[in-house]
Every structure is written in C-alpha cells, then in structure tokens.
Design a protein around this motif. Structure first.
Motif, mmCIF file in Angstrom:
data_model
loop_
_atom_site.group_PDB
_atom_site.id
_atom_site.type_symbol
_atom_site.label_atom_id
_atom_site.label_comp_id
_atom_site.label_asym_id
_atom_site.label_seq_id
_atom_site.Cartn_x
_atom_site.Cartn_y
_atom_site.Cartn_z
ATOM 1 N N TYR A 245 0.854 -1.191 0.000
ATOM 2 C CA TYR A 245 0.000 0.000 0.000
ATOM 3 C C TYR A 245 0.890 1.242 0.000
ATOM 4 O O TYR A 245 1.851 1.337 0.761
ATOM 5 N N GLU B 282 -0.963 0.905 7.986
ATOM 6 C CA GLU B 282 0.095 0.587 7.029
ATOM 7 C C GLU B 282 1.419 1.240 7.420
ATOM 8 O O GLU B 282 2.484 0.663 7.204
ATOM 9 N N GLN C 284 4.292 -1.419 7.686
ATOM 10 C CA GLN C 284 5.444 -1.326 6.798
ATOM 11 C C GLN C 284 6.698 -0.829 7.509
ATOM 12 O O GLN C 284 7.718 -0.590 6.875
#
Length: 654
Positions: free
Chosen positions: A20, A355, A359
């Motif tokens: 993403y 995210e 991440q």
C-alpha cells in the motif's frame, strides 16, 4: 504434459500485491516533523487534515465538523415538553366537550358534574388522575380522554422501548399482557446474568419471542443492555431538562401509565439494573433544546439519546486524550450519524495509520507513537533534499562526484565487499565467485557474498560533531524546526554518502546529551533554563578522542551565549547574565578543542550582543568561523561547511 489451472488467490492477502502506497502520507508526517513537530502530533495532524493528494477524502476535522452540525440540527428540532402540551390540549378538549353535553341539562346532576369539572386542579397530571374514574356523559369527551390515555401509554412506553410505538398502535389486553411478560422475562434474564447463570441460548429464546420490541436487533445481552441503558439515561436527562413543575407533572403522568398497565414494579427493577450496569451514561444531566416544535416523550427521548451518541462520537473523533487511536472510533456510530461515505473516509484513515506501522515506519512504545529508523532514514533524505534544493546551481546534486568510487591508490589486492565500502568493485573476481558458488549453472546469478572490491590505501575519515541548542529560546525565536531539520540532513549526508566518517549529534540545554537518529526525529525542545555549551563540548571532545586519526569537525548551532556549566559534583549551574565560572569553564573546553586541532564553526541564530561577543572571542582563540544565517538557510550553511572541510581535506591529501 502437466496441466495447470490458474485462479484468484483466496488464502489471505494477495502475496504478489504491491505494498500500500504510504509515501505521500509519510512525507506529510515528515514535513511536520522537520518543521519541529513530534511524530505522534504530526501523524495526528495529517489524519485531522485528511490524506494528502487524495481528492474528496475527508479527515477527522471534516467528520468532526459534520457531527457538530448534526448535534446543532437535533437541538433545533423541537422542545421537550410536547407530551405535556398535547395532554393538556386533549384534556381541555375533553372537558369542553363534556361541558357542552351538560349545559342543556337543567338537572342537579348536571350542575354537580359541572362543579366537579370546575374543581379540577391546574396540575395536568392530577387532573388526569381525578378524571380517570369520571363517568363521562359525552361520548365525544370519553373518546377524547381515551385518546389522551392511549397517547400517554404509547409515548411513555416508547420512551423506554423504541419498538413499543408500533406494538401499541392498537392496544388490547392481550398486547399489554405481552408487554408485561416481556419485561418480566427481561428482568429475570438480567438477574440470571448478575448471578452468572445467563447463557447465550437464554438470550436467543428471549429475542425469538420478543424481538419485535427491539428494532435495533441486538446480538447479545450486552448489546441489549447498552441499547436500553442509553434510552433510559436519555429519558432521565429529559426529566432533568424540564422545569420543576413540568418534571413533576410528567413524572406523575408516567407513574399513572405504569400503574394502570401493571408495569410500575418491573420498570423500577429494570431502570435500577440498567443504571447499575452503565453508570457512565450521564444520568440526570440536563440537555438544552432550542426548537419550536413540541416533541413527544418518545421523540424527545430519541433526540436526547442521539445527542448522547453524537457527544461520544465527537469525543472519539477529537482524539485529544492520552493514547487516542482511530480504533477507538465506533464505526457503527459513524454510519448512523454520518452515513456510508464517512465510514469509507474513516477506513482510509485507519488503513494509512495501520500501514505506516505494518510497513515499519511507525511503532508504539509505552503508548506513544514514534518513528522507526527506517522512517528516520527517509526523513533525513527528505531534509537533505530540502538543503540541496537551496544550494547554488553549481553545487547541487551529488557533491564530490568526480571522486565517486575512489578511496585512495589501489594496492592490487581484493577483499569481500562490506556495507558502506566506497572502493571500486573487482568485476572479474565477483563473477568468478558466482560461477564457483553455482557450480556452472546458467544463467549465472550474483549474490551479495560474491562481491569483491579492490583494496586501496587507507584514507583518513572525519570525526564530525554537531552541537544543537535545545533551549526554550529556540522555540520562541522560531528556529527549532530548522535546527532539527539541519541535524537530520547532516546525519543523512554523512551516513549515506560518507560512511567512513563518524558523526555525533549532541543536544544541549541545562545539560547535554548524545542524540540518536530516531530520537532526533521525535525530539522536542527543553523547557528549562540554561545553555550548557560547556557540557556539550566535553561530550564532543570524548567523541574526537575516540577517533584520533580522523579529521575533527565541530559545528555549533545556537541562539544564545553559554549560561550554564557543570559543577564538580556533576550538577548543572545556571546564571544569567553568565557567571565568570561558566565562561571560564566553557573557554577551557574551547582551548582543548583547539589543541586537538578541531576548528569550531558557529552558526548563530540570533544577533544578541553577548552572543556575538562570545563567538568572536571563540573564533579568535580557536581559529574557527562564524556564520549568521537565516533560520530557513541554516541547513544549507551547515551542510556546505561540512562539504567544504571535506573537500579541503581531500585536496590536502592529494
């Protein structure tokens, strides 16, 4: 031949899907951090504004604004005394109809009845109670009074159970008996739950029989209790919002309805159980309604219940309490209040937050959000790009590019590659290693362990010390963000472009301390008194002493002269104006830097007379340089000075 079938992947998230894209969100957070904001505040500000670069995607502030507008609209919907007003109107109509029927009758009975009507109390509830046993002469008056009682019954029960209005449209003894059975079963279920004897099967049986009374369709007893408690608390707030006279009249009317229906005892048990389970719902807190329309008890209770839900949603959207997270926001409450589009906006904000953590850019430590080393590296690169964009055209880009890949004269030997090496690759040796490792497989695939570099003569690196003032005055002058950006930019430049150099960043206020990259990103100024350059120079000196063969570079960013020093016991001493001891001890550390061969370059962010005199004296004794840049150009000055010293060292070595 083997046959293969292809189809959609169903065993979890698509493993081949690209990650993403959080770059724009991370850069927005980074911009705020570089301007002096803490990481958690920067993320919160970005979520409040909405996603950068995404059209029509609202942030928390937009949703919060809609919630507040919704609350204003509900408050303007009407008044809370509508049931009393309607009851009074029907009562007056019934009495008038009865008087019209009695007036033509010349008998004594008619006069007695008129006297009884004349003696009715002004209090509506007491008048209704008096007339409950009255034998109406007028059929129209009797029907009107029955309409009054039906209105009360529907409104009062609807105020407690939102589904009662439909169930009581055409009340009959059987319907009222079913209401009694429902309330008895509900109280029995709550008693069993309090004893720890309640089971999900009990709830399912209850909903199968009485689910039409609860249009919200709760899935378990906890949800049912929450629905009923919120409505009961709203009813309690309605009573608290009325005048004392109105409150007394309505309470009396409601009591009559419950007594007549045989529900008073069960309702009292239920209200007590709900209040005990949810004491946090603001029972008895008045609410101000400003509309002109008279609302019935049921509608008014629904309005107040919705206002309470919106108040909770407003607090969750504000996110202004410790440890606030987007997961705290009730998605169902957002859907009820603002619709599906708002749910999609909230989901997008939640995904960005999730995210960034998934991440590896953000992490939570002890309830506080902070940037990870991965994010700090990107942040440093951003800061460095900002600095390079300010440099003159002939100095933009990768400085010292003409020397890229060279670290001295070649010796003829090779060695395995290590991260950070600047030496040129030995292509022949690298390919030979890959062929040996793969035993002649085709095609030849290179691995990290295959790479070898050509050894060169050892070249001396630089020991870089950046000393950054963290005192409160940096914030007052608006220079704190520029100082943080400069520190991150210089650290990124040294670690990425010149890994053989050793950099240390020291922050100082009343005390000094070494700052690590992740700490720098989330660093805040110190609201304390003292500019302890004495302590900062001591720490920087130890860094230089650990690298005796490196060229020393000392850069100092400050907006004030030294006003603190370390005492022999290790405690800080502050004086303003600076005490002689502070100046003597600080100059002693300056002299030590001079004996180490370290030039001290000052970057002054203020033009105070005392500061100017101090740095001029340091420059005279040390031989360093003094700069007075604008805050916006601080990074350019510091990075350029570091590159200048580095280029001078290379020319000297050549």
């Amino acid at each position: 031949m083997s046959r293969y079938r292809y189809g959609a992947y169903h065993d979890g998230p698509d493993p081949l899907a690209p990650p993403y894209d959080v770059r724009s969100a991370l850069d927005a957070v980074g911009d705020s951090v570089l301007d002096g904001t803490r990481a958690d505040e920067a993320l919160r500000d970005m979520l409040r504004r909405g996603l950068p670069g995404v059209r029509d995607r609202r942030g928390l502030d937009d949703l919060l604004r809609e919630v507040r507008e919704r609350r204003r609209a509900i408050r303007d919907r009407g008044r809370l005394d509508g049931t009393l007003e309607r009851v009074r109107a029907l009562l007056d109509t019934a009495v008038g109809q009865e008087r019209a029927e009695l007036f033509p009758d010349p008998g004594d009975e008619a006069r007695l009845r008129e006297a009884e009507l004349d003696a009715l109390p002004d209090d509506t509830a007491q008048a209704v109670r008096r007339l409950s046993d009255y034998q109406w002469r007028s059929d129209a008056a009797r029907q009107t009074f029955e309409q009054l009682k039906d209105l009360l019954r529907r409104d009062v029960l609807d105020a407690q159970f939102q589904g009662m209005r439909q169930a009581m449209q055409n009340p009959d003894p059987a319907a009222m008996e079913r209401v009694k059975d429902m309330m008895a079963a509900l109280n029995q279920m709550l008693d069993a739950e309090a004893r720890g004897e309640h089971t999900p099967e009990d709830f399912d049986r209850f909903m199968q029989e009485y689910g039409d009374f609860f249009p919200e369709q709760p899935r378990n007893l906890d949800e049912l209790v929450d629905i009923l408690a919120r409505r009961a608390a709203a009813m309690d707030r309605l009573m608290a919002s009325l005048s004392p006279e109105q409150r007394a009249e309505l309470a009396d009317l409601m009591d009559q309805v419950m007594q007549d229906a045989g529900l008073a005892l069960e309702m009292e048990r239920l209200t007590g159980a709900l209040r005990a389970r949810r004491p946090d719902l603001g029972w008895g807190v008045p609410e101000h309604m400003t509309g002109d329309t008279a609302l019935g008890v049921g509608d008014a209770t629904s309005a107040l219940a919705e206002l309470a839900d919106l108040a909770e949603l407003e607090a969750a959207l504000a996110q202004d309490y410790p440890g606030a997270r987007l997961d705290d926001i009730d998605e169902d409450a957002v859907r009820r209040a603002l619709g599906r589009r708002a749910v999609d906006d909230l989901a997008a904000l939640r995904r960005i937050e999730a995210e960034l953590e998934r991440q590896g850019y953000l992490r939570r430590r002890r309830g506080k959000l902070e940037l990870t080393p991965k994010a700090v590296r990107r942040l440093g690169e951003t800061a460095l790009r900002r600095v390079f964009s300010q440099l003159d055209g002939d100095r933009q880009g990768d400085h010292d590019q003409q020397d890229a890949g060279k670290a001295g004269e070649l010796t003829g030997a090779t060695r395995p590659w290590r991260f950070g090496d600047e030496q040129p690759l030995d292509v022949v040796a690298t390919v030979r290693n890959a062929i040996r490792r793969t035993a002649g497989e085709r095609p030849v695939r290179l691995a990290v362990d295959d790479f070898e570099v050509q050894e060169t003569e050892r070249r001396t690196g630089a020991a870089v010390c950046l000393l950054v003032d963290l005192s409160y005055s940096m914030v007052l002058r608006g220079t704190w963000g520029a100082a943080k950006q400069t520190a991150l930019a210089l650290h990124s430049l040294v670690t990425s472009k010149y890994p053989q150099d050793a950099i240390q960043i020291v922050g100082f206020s009343n005390y000094a301390r070494t700052l690590h990259p992740t700490e720098m990103a989330g660093l805040d100024w110190d609201m304390v008194q003292g500019t302890n350059l004495h302590h900062a120079l001591m720490i920087a000196g130890r860094h230089l002493d650990r690298h005796p063969d490196f060229e020393p570079i000392v850069l100092i960013v400050t907006d004030g002269e030294p006003t603190a020093h370390l005492r022999p016991d290790g405690r800080s001493r502050f004086d303003y104006p600076p005490s002689p001891d502070t100046l003597v001890l600080t100059m002693s550390e300056v002299d030590k830097m001079t004996r180490r061969g370290a030039g001290m370059n000052f970057f002054m962010l203020a033009d105070d007379r005392r500061l100017v005199s101090f740095v001029e004296e340091v420059a005279r004794r040390n031989g360093g340089r003094v700069f007075a840049p604008d805050a916006e150009r601080l990074g350019e000055y510091v990075v350029s000075d570091y590159l200048r010293v580095r280029r001078s060292r290379r020319r000297a070595a050549g």
